[in-house]
Scaffold this active site. Structure first.
Site, PDB file in Angstrom:
ATOM      1  N   HIS A 100      -4.258 -44.409 -35.579  1.00 22.61           N
ATOM      2  CA  HIS A 100      -4.501 -43.893 -34.229  1.00 22.61           C
ATOM      3  C   HIS A 100      -3.546 -44.498 -33.206  1.00 22.61           C
ATOM      4  O   HIS A 100      -3.271 -43.895 -32.167  1.00 22.61           O
ATOM      5  CB  HIS A 100      -5.970 -44.046 -33.855  1.00 22.61           C
ATOM      6  CG  HIS A 100      -6.813 -43.024 -34.555  1.00 22.61           C
ATOM      7  ND1 HIS A 100      -7.455 -43.288 -35.729  1.00 22.61           N
ATOM      8  CD2 HIS A 100      -7.023 -41.711 -34.277  1.00 22.61           C
ATOM      9  CE1 HIS A 100      -8.065 -42.174 -36.137  1.00 22.61           C
ATOM     10  NE2 HIS A 100      -7.822 -41.214 -35.270  1.00 22.61           N
ATOM     11  N   ARG A 120     -10.348 -35.661 -28.982  1.00 27.73           N
ATOM     12  CA  ARG A 120     -10.890 -36.861 -29.649  1.00 27.73           C
ATOM     13  C   ARG A 120     -11.794 -37.593 -28.654  1.00 27.73           C
ATOM     14  O   ARG A 120     -11.349 -38.488 -27.938  1.00 27.73           O
ATOM     15  CB  ARG A 120      -9.759 -37.781 -30.092  1.00 27.73           C
ATOM     16  CG  ARG A 120      -8.977 -37.289 -31.294  1.00 27.73           C
ATOM     17  CD  ARG A 120      -7.978 -38.342 -31.770  1.00 27.73           C
ATOM     18  NE  ARG A 120      -7.479 -38.060 -33.098  1.00 27.73           N
ATOM     19  CZ  ARG A 120      -6.338 -37.414 -33.367  1.00 27.73           C
ATOM     20  NH1 ARG A 120      -5.569 -36.988 -32.386  1.00 27.73           N
ATOM     21  NH2 ARG A 120      -5.958 -37.218 -34.615  1.00 27.73           N
ATOM     22  N   ARG A 167     -14.398 -32.326 -30.396  1.00 29.41           N
ATOM     23  CA  ARG A 167     -14.810 -32.958 -31.654  1.00 29.41           C
ATOM     24  C   ARG A 167     -15.857 -34.019 -31.295  1.00 29.41           C
ATOM     25  O   ARG A 167     -15.607 -34.844 -30.402  1.00 29.41           O
ATOM     26  CB  ARG A 167     -13.572 -33.585 -32.312  1.00 29.41           C
ATOM     27  CG  ARG A 167     -13.757 -34.068 -33.744  1.00 29.41           C
ATOM     28  CD  ARG A 167     -13.910 -35.557 -33.912  1.00 29.41           C
ATOM     29  NE  ARG A 167     -12.865 -36.421 -33.467  1.00 29.41           N
ATOM     30  CZ  ARG A 167     -11.803 -36.806 -34.205  1.00 29.41           C
ATOM     31  NH1 ARG A 167     -11.630 -36.368 -35.408  1.00 29.41           N
ATOM     32  NH2 ARG A 167     -10.934 -37.659 -33.704  1.00 29.41           N
ATOM     33  N   GLU A 208     -12.110 -33.049 -43.938  1.00 24.10           N
ATOM     34  CA  GLU A 208     -11.227 -34.212 -44.046  1.00 24.10           C
ATOM     35  C   GLU A 208     -11.650 -35.160 -45.154  1.00 24.10           C
ATOM     36  O   GLU A 208     -11.122 -36.255 -45.286  1.00 24.10           O
ATOM     37  CB  GLU A 208     -11.079 -34.923 -42.699  1.00 24.10           C
ATOM     38  CG  GLU A 208     -12.346 -35.141 -41.913  1.00 24.10           C
ATOM     39  CD  GLU A 208     -12.072 -35.726 -40.523  1.00 24.10           C
ATOM     40  OE1 GLU A 208     -10.922 -36.041 -40.206  1.00 24.10           O
ATOM     41  OE2 GLU A 208     -13.040 -35.886 -39.758  1.00 24.10           O
ATOM     42  N   ASN A 264      -5.120 -36.058 -41.718  1.00 24.14           N
ATOM     43  CA  ASN A 264      -4.840 -37.501 -41.691  1.00 24.14           C
ATOM     44  C   ASN A 264      -5.812 -38.208 -42.624  1.00 24.14           C
ATOM     45  O   ASN A 264      -5.433 -39.077 -43.407  1.00 24.14           O
ATOM     46  CB  ASN A 264      -5.029 -38.070 -40.281  1.00 24.14           C
ATOM     47  CG  ASN A 264      -4.147 -37.380 -39.274  1.00 24.14           C
ATOM     48  OD1 ASN A 264      -3.132 -36.828 -39.641  1.00 24.14           O
ATOM     49  ND2 ASN A 264      -4.540 -37.405 -38.008  1.00 24.14           N
ATOM     50  N   ASP A 265      -7.067 -37.832 -42.500  1.00 21.33           N
ATOM     51  CA  ASP A 265      -8.073 -38.433 -43.367  1.00 21.33           C
ATOM     52  C   ASP A 265      -8.081 -37.800 -44.750  1.00 21.33           C
ATOM     53  O   ASP A 265      -8.234 -38.494 -45.753  1.00 21.33           O
ATOM     54  CB  ASP A 265      -9.462 -38.315 -42.733  1.00 21.33           C
ATOM     55  CG  ASP A 265      -9.659 -39.376 -41.666  1.00 21.33           C
ATOM     56  OD1 ASP A 265      -9.290 -40.532 -41.912  1.00 21.33           O
ATOM     57  OD2 ASP A 265     -10.149 -39.043 -40.572  1.00 21.33           O
ATOM     58  N   ARG A 285      -4.472 -44.932 -44.323  1.00 21.92           N
ATOM     59  CA  ARG A 285      -3.499 -44.341 -43.397  1.00 21.92           C
ATOM     60  C   ARG A 285      -2.876 -45.352 -42.462  1.00 21.92           C
ATOM     61  O   ARG A 285      -1.897 -45.054 -41.780  1.00 21.92           O
ATOM     62  CB  ARG A 285      -4.161 -43.203 -42.601  1.00 21.92           C
ATOM     63  CG  ARG A 285      -5.333 -43.651 -41.783  1.00 21.92           C
ATOM     64  CD  ARG A 285      -6.174 -42.459 -41.302  1.00 21.92           C
ATOM     65  NE  ARG A 285      -5.765 -41.981 -39.988  1.00 21.92           N
ATOM     66  CZ  ARG A 285      -6.464 -41.102 -39.279  1.00 21.92           C
ATOM     67  NH1 ARG A 285      -7.594 -40.601 -39.754  1.00 21.92           N
ATOM     68  NH2 ARG A 285      -6.060 -40.723 -38.095  1.00 21.92           N
ATOM     69  N   CYS A 303      -5.593 -29.878 -37.911  1.00 21.85           N
ATOM     70  CA  CYS A 303      -5.378 -30.678 -36.701  1.00 21.85           C
ATOM     71  C   CYS A 303      -4.889 -32.090 -37.025  1.00 21.85           C
ATOM     72  O   CYS A 303      -4.780 -32.930 -36.152  1.00 21.85           O
ATOM     73  CB  CYS A 303      -6.641 -30.726 -35.839  1.00 21.85           C
ATOM     74  SG  CYS A 303      -8.024 -31.496 -36.670  1.00 21.85           S
TER      75      CYS A 303
HETATM   76  C1  PEP Z   1      -7.585 -36.192 -39.087  1.00 24.75           C
HETATM   77  O1  PEP Z   1      -8.203 -36.983 -39.772  1.00 24.75           O
HETATM   78  O2  PEP Z   1      -6.624 -35.521 -39.516  1.00 24.75           O
HETATM   79  C2  PEP Z   1      -7.948 -35.990 -37.676  1.00 24.75           C
HETATM   80  C3  PEP Z   1      -7.385 -35.037 -36.966  1.00 24.75           C
HETATM   81  O3  PEP Z   1      -8.838 -36.819 -37.093  1.00 24.75           O
HETATM   82  P1  PEP Z   1      -8.500 -38.359 -36.756  1.00 24.75           P
HETATM   83  O4  PEP Z   1      -7.020 -38.553 -36.869  1.00 24.75           O
HETATM   84  O5  PEP Z   1      -8.993 -38.629 -35.384  1.00 24.75           O
HETATM   85  O6  PEP Z   1      -9.250 -39.106 -37.821  1.00 24.75           O
HETATM   86 MG    MG Z   2     -10.086 -37.670 -39.129  1.00 21.89          MG
END
Ligand code: PEP
Ligand code: MG
Length: 591
Positions: free
Chosen positions: A199, A306, A342, A441, A464-465, A475, A512
């Site tokens: 993040h 977010r 979200r 995710e 991402n997750d 990550r 996303c």
């Molecule tokens: C993701 O996991 O791809 C996502 C968009 O949410 P975050 O990055 O906030 O976990």
């Molecule tokens: Mg996520």
């Protein structure tokens, strides 16, 4: 690009936020203290004790000052930690032990203090009590401050006191610290650790600050005040760049300027392929301050708000009313474009200090997102009511993060129904048809996507997750970043599974995660059938630019190739080749 030359040093890491900046470095680590033992002559012992006592007074003053500033800027709770530091400073036993060592062993003050402090740290770290163990970290911090004063090392850690623009260098920056950086004074940053989708990196991109992470031991190797050039396109930090390097970067700036012009020209154009396939291109944002950037960069509304960033960096929980105001403000400003809110995704690498959550061994696998919300129904209820109320603006949608199975979705939906009932009874308006989507995710969610799709209005893949959980690669950990491969065949196939399940059930599927903002992967995602891409506002234009130069048929052929392939590098190479062919100017700043 630049060759190694005398005086110039090039460090390579992971490029996480585009852009180039130059300036003086500010290293965010306590300078390593060299604690040599010196024997103090008999006649100077009293003076040495006084020197020690003065360092305590000075440290106390500094801590009180920092505490005052933190109270002012962030609230009283955040400042509590400094009470523990002040108490330790006043601990008579500790002070007496140090003085005894100076007197009896004729030891110099820094050696005596460090020796005693280390004993405390070891004792505290070894106890079976989480509270006391945390005090070991406080003692460590305090040790650093007192030694700074004894050794007359300037405190470099206070970001409130930045006097001039700088490039920050640190071991790590937390997402909350990053969110508070002053863009005028922090030109860019570089850290020892971190990954592309941490993040911290995501926020750097949304602020538009160049950033490079995963530079290993950089914060130990560099000094504050070095002149540096940070290249967030290629992941390099160059200390003392030569004239030749500066010249090359001057050329790069010209290339960038001409690209920026091309990107500006399409800002108000739709994201449509050469053969007419429309892709909904929306923005990922953190709060109401990002709305301007959404509009400026030509995104079509918000694909991911977010909301946890409303909970971080403040001294108490935002209540229903606070949240309602923010959600409504964002929705109203972007109407009629959709705004997907979200629900809270705290945990993982995002924590609100005022919530005092217990430390977990595996925070990304732990009490995070929907799990946390379902266990805190009052907190969740306040958010759901706030979102429902904001939905009266009519362009609001909502989605849940980290759904792993049907139960969580059903429970969350039941709570929404309850909130709707309350609002109806209170005669508070909301959108009866508020669309609720599910973030996909977690691999389990992808594998039961059909069941989820029957109960949702849309999917948004949090890649991402999804990538970190599928490939078991944290990550945020640069040591496993080589395993974190968006083009791994498993990921390609999972995205296809998700999209197909969505379409079979008559709903749309977006992405996303950060890959949605990477033009190299745009063609693959479109070919896999993704309907919506949501990315940081600052990367919307390049993605739109490439979409407008693609053909759906070719994208489908690429996806077909990727679905048959067994090799992440082969898929990536093909994506790269096609992206460069379609939009060469997007890649000219890469070396
Ligand atoms: C993701 O996991 O791809 C996502 C968009 O949410 P975050 O990055 O906030 O976990
Ligand atoms: Mg996520």
């Amino acid at each position: 690009m630049a060759a190694q030359s005398k005086g110039e040093r090039v460090f390579r890491g992971i490029a996480v936020s585009a852009g180039v900046c130059r300036g003086k470095t500010l290293v965010l680590h306590r300078a390593r203290h060299i604690i040599a033992r010196r024997e103090i002559p008999d006649g100077e012992i009293v003076q040495e004790v006084t020197r020690f006592e003065q360092s305590l007074v000075q440290t106390r003053k500094q801590i009180s000052e920092v505490q005052r500033k933190v109270v002012q800027n962030m609230g009283a709770k955040e400042a509590d930690i400094f009470d523990a530091h002040l108490l330790m400073l006043e601990d008579r036993m500790l002070v007496d032990e140090v003085i005894k060592l100076i007197r009896e062993q004729k030891a110099n003050a820094e050696y005596a203090f460090h020796t005693v402090a280390q004993r405390y740290i070891e004792a505290l770290a070894g106890v079976n009590d989480a509270y006391l163990r945390e005090r070991a970290a406080d003692m460590h911090d305090l040790n650093g401050r007192v030694l700074d004063n004894l050794l007359e090392v300037k405190d470099a850690f206070n970001l409130q006191h930045l006097a001039e623009p700088c490039i920050l260098i640190g071991h790590d920056l937390s997402p909350s610290t990053t969110a508070q950086l002053d863009k005028k004074l922090v030109l860019g940053f570089a850290t020892d650790i971190g990954g592309q989708t941490s993040h911290t990196a995501i926020i750097a991109r949304s602020l538009g600050i160049p950033a490079v992470v995963g530079l290993k031991t950089i914060s130990d190797e560099l000094q504050s005040g070095d002149y540096a050039l940070l290249d967030g396109y290629n992941g390099t930090l160059i200390i003392n760049p030569t004239d030749q390097t500066l010249f090359e970067y001057g050329q790069l700036a010209k290339i960038r300027a001409s690209l920026d012009e091309k990107l500006r020209a399409i800002q108000r154009q739709p994201a449509v392929t050469l053969d007419g396939k429309i892709i909904h291109l929306s923005a990922n944002i953190e709060d109401q301050n990002d709305v301007e950037s959404v509009i400026l960069h030509g995104a079509e509304g918000v694909g991911l708000l977010r909301t946890e960033f409303l909970f971080i960096n403040r001294d108490s929980l935002p209540g229903e009313e606070d949240q309602y105001k923010v959600y409504r403000q964002i929705a109203a400003a972007l109407k009629p474009q959709p705004v997907i809110i979200r629900t809270l995704d705290l945990g993982g690498d995002k924590f609100a200090s005022h919530l005092q959550l217990a430390k977990e061994l595996n925070p990304f696998l732990g009490w995070r997102a929907i799990r946390f919300c379902l266990a805190q129904p009052e907190l969740f209820r306040a958010q759901l009511r706030a979102i429902l109320r904001a939905s009266a603006e009519s362009n609001v949608k909502m989605m849940y993060p980290m759904i792993s199975g049907l139960d969580e979705l059903n429970q969350a939906n039941a709570l929404v129904e309850k909130c709707k009932g309350e609002l109806r009874a209170e005669k508070v308006p909301f959108d009866e048809n508020l669309e609720i989507g599910v973030m996909i995710e977690i691999p389990s969610a992808a594998l039961i996507a059909d069941s989820l799709a029957r109960r949702a209005k849309f999917f948004s893949s949090g890649t991402n997750d999804l990538i970190q959980y599928t490939l078991a690669a944290d990550r945020t950990n640069e040591r496993v970043s080589h395993l974190y491969e968006p083009t791994h065949p498993a990921i390609v196939r999972l995205i296809k599974t998700i999209v197909d399940a969505a379409h079979r059930n008559g709903i749309w599927a977006g992405v996303c995660g950060e890959i949605a903002g990477d033009p190299v992967l745009t063609q693959l995602l479109i070919g896999l059938g993704v309907d919506e891409l949501s990315a940081a506002p600052t990367v919307i234009a390049p993605v739109k630019y490439i979409i407008r130069r693609l053909k759906l048929d070719e994208a489908k052929a690429l996806a077909e190739f990727a679905l048959q392939s067994e090799s992440p590098t082969e898929i990536l190479a093909r994506c790269m080749e096609l992206a460069r062919a379609a939009a060469p100017s997007l890649f000219e700043s890469k070396t």
